[in-house]
Design a protein around this motif. Structure first.
Motif, PDB file in Angstrom:
ATOM      1  N   LYS A  33     -13.491   3.634 -76.520  1.00 21.90           N
ATOM      2  CA  LYS A  33     -13.963   3.036 -77.770  1.00 21.90           C
ATOM      3  C   LYS A  33     -14.681   1.720 -77.505  1.00 21.90           C
ATOM      4  N   SER A  53     -18.168   2.449 -76.232  1.00 20.02           N
ATOM      5  CA  SER A  53     -19.033   2.829 -77.345  1.00 20.02           C
ATOM      6  C   SER A  53     -19.504   1.604 -78.114  1.00 20.02           C
ATOM      7  N   THR A  76     -21.376   5.436 -68.517  1.00 18.34           N
ATOM      8  CA  THR A  76     -22.144   4.816 -69.604  1.00 18.34           C
ATOM      9  C   THR A  76     -22.285   3.310 -69.383  1.00 18.34           C
TER      10      THR A  76
END
Length: 367
Positions: free
Chosen positions: A90, A93, A185
Motif C-alpha cells: 500500500k 502504491s 515498482t
C-alpha cells in the motif's frame, strides 16, 4: 443602544433590481451558449464538450476498511506477516501516486515559458530558487522510497531465509509475487526519476548557474549573510546535486547497505522474475498504454537487483529480458521522456554484454 429597523436603511430598490437582472442575463447567456454547443454535432463528436466543465464531481472511490479489519485468520503470526506485507504494498502504491502526480509534472514543465529563451539576468537563478522546495521534497521522497525497498527486502529475506517467524510460518511453495512486484515498482520509479531529470537539460543548466552565483557570494562583501548559515545551505545543495542530478538514483538504491541475504530469498527472487516475465504475452507487449510499458521495468529492475546483490546471472532470465527490446525498443516513462531499452540494459548490466551476439544483437547464452 437603539435598535435599527428596516425602515432606517436607505437603499435604492432600482439599483438592486438592475443588478439582479444583470447577473440573470449573464447566466442566461451562458446557458444559451452551452445549448448551442450541445446541439452542434461536430463539436460533440470532437469531444470538446468535455473541456467546458460547467460542473465537476470528485467521484474517486476510497476504501473505508483498514487493513487490520481485513486481515483476520486464526493464525496470529500469519496475520502479522500479511499485515506487514500488505502495508508495504500500500505504501508503494501511495509513493507511485505521489511521484506521477506531484513530482514528475513540475520537472517536465520546468522552463516551459514563452520568454524562457530570453530570460533577464538573474531570472534563471530565481527560477531555481522557486523550485528548491520541490527538489528538497523530492530528495525526501527518494530517501523514503529507498527505506521502503529495504524494508520489503528484509521482510522477504526473513520469510524465505533460515529465520522463521515464531517457527509458525511455513513458506515452502508460498510465493509472494505481488510483494516482489511492489519492490520492482520502487525500482521502476527511481529509473523514471533518473531519466526525467536527465532529460530536463534546462533544469541542469539553471542549477549550474545557481551554484556558481553562490560561490561568488563568498568572494563579495556586499551581501549581509551569516557564513555559518551559508555553509549549511551549500551542504544542502551539494546533497541535492549528488542525490538528484548525478543520475544514480536507481543504482544508489541497488547498492544500499543490506545485511547478507539468504539463498532462499535469492531463489524466490529468481522465481518471481521468471513468472512476471512469463505473464507478458504478445498483446501486452504491443500495447501503447503507459502503465503497461512501465510495468515492463518491474522484472527488468528486479533482475538487475539480483545481479547486483548476488553477483550471479540467470542466463535464461537475461535472454528473456534481452529479447524484450526487439518487441519494445522504447518505453514511454513520462510525457515525452522515452527510455531506449537496449541502451539501458547495456548501461545497467555492463558485465552481461559478453552474453550478447554483437553481429545480430541476440543473446547467445545457453539455457
Amino acid at each position: 443602544m437603539a435598535m435599527i429597523s428596516d425602515g432606517d436603511w436607505n437603499y435604492d430598490e432600482t439599483v438592486i433590481k438592475n443588478l439582479g437582472q444583470k447577473y440573470l442575463k449573464s447566466y442566461s447567456d451562458f446557458t444559451e451558449d452551452l445549448d448551442k454547443i450541445i446541439e452542434d454535432e461536430e463539436t460533440l463528436d470532437s469531444s470538446k464538450l468535455l473541456d467546458l466543465k460547467p460542473l465537476s464531481l470528485q467521484v474517486a472511490p476510497h476504501e473505508s476498511a483498514d487493513l487490520v479489519d481485513l486481515v483476520k485468520t486464526e493464525n496470529r503470526g500469519l496475520n502479522k506477516v500479511i499485515l506487514v506485507l500488505a502495508s508495504l504494498c500500500k505504501e508503494v502504491s501511495y509513493l507511485k501516486s505521489q511521484l506521477f502526480n506531484i513530482f514528475i509534472p513540475p520537472i517536465l514543465m520546468y522552463g516551459e515559458r514563452s520568454d524562457c529563451d530570453n530570460l533577464a539576468k538573474g531570472e534563471a537563478q530565481l527560477m531555481i530558487g522557486r523550485v528548491l522546495p520541490l527538489l528538497q521534497e523530492l530528495r525526501c521522497f527518494i530517501t523514503r522510497s529507498k527505506e521502503v525497498a529495504k524494508n520489503i527486502i528484509c521482510q522477504l529475506d526473513i520469510l524465505y531465509g533460515q529465520q522463521n517467524v515464531a517457527q509458525s510460518i511455513v513458506t515452502k511453495d508460498v510465493h509472494f509475487i505481488s510483494v516482489f512486484e511492489a519492490l520492482g515498482t520502487v525500482f521502476m520509479m527511481q529509473v523514471v526519476l533518473d531519466e526525467v531529470i536527465e532529460n530536463s537539460k534546462l533544469l541542469s543548466e539553471h542549477w549550474a548557474l545557481y551554484r556558481s552565483i553562490l560561490r561568488s557570494v563568498h568572494k563579495s562583501d556586499q551581501f549581509n549573510f551569516e557564513e555559518k548559515k551559508l555553509f549549511a545551505f551549500e551542504r544542502l545543495l551539494t546533497a541535492l546535486e549528488v542525490e538528484l542530478f548525478d543520475g544514480h538514483i536507481f543504482q544508489n538504491c541497488l547498492k544500499q547497505k543490506l545485511n547478507p541475504l539468504s539463498n532462499g530469498f535469492q531463489n524466490e527472487l529468481s522465481y518471481s522474475v521468471s513468472n512476471i516475465l512469463l505473464a507478458y504475452d504478445a498483446a501486452s507487449l504491443s500495447s501503447k498504454d503507459q502503465e503497461v510499458q512501465l510495468a515492463l521495468l518491474i522484472p527488468i529492475t528486479l533482475f538487475m537487483f539480483q545481479c547486483t546483490v548476488f553477483h550471479v546471472q540467470d542466463r535464461k532470465a537475461f535472454r528473456q529480458i534481452w529479447d524484450l527490446h526487439k518487441r519494445v525498443p522504447f518505453i514511454q516513462l513520462a510525457g515525452p521522456v522515452m527510455l531506449p531499452l537496449s541502451a539501458f540494459l547495456k548501461r545497467s548490466l555492463p558485465h552481461s554484454t559478453k552474453l550478447i551476439d554483437k553481429k545480430n544483437g541476440s543473446c547467445c547464452c545457453a539455457c
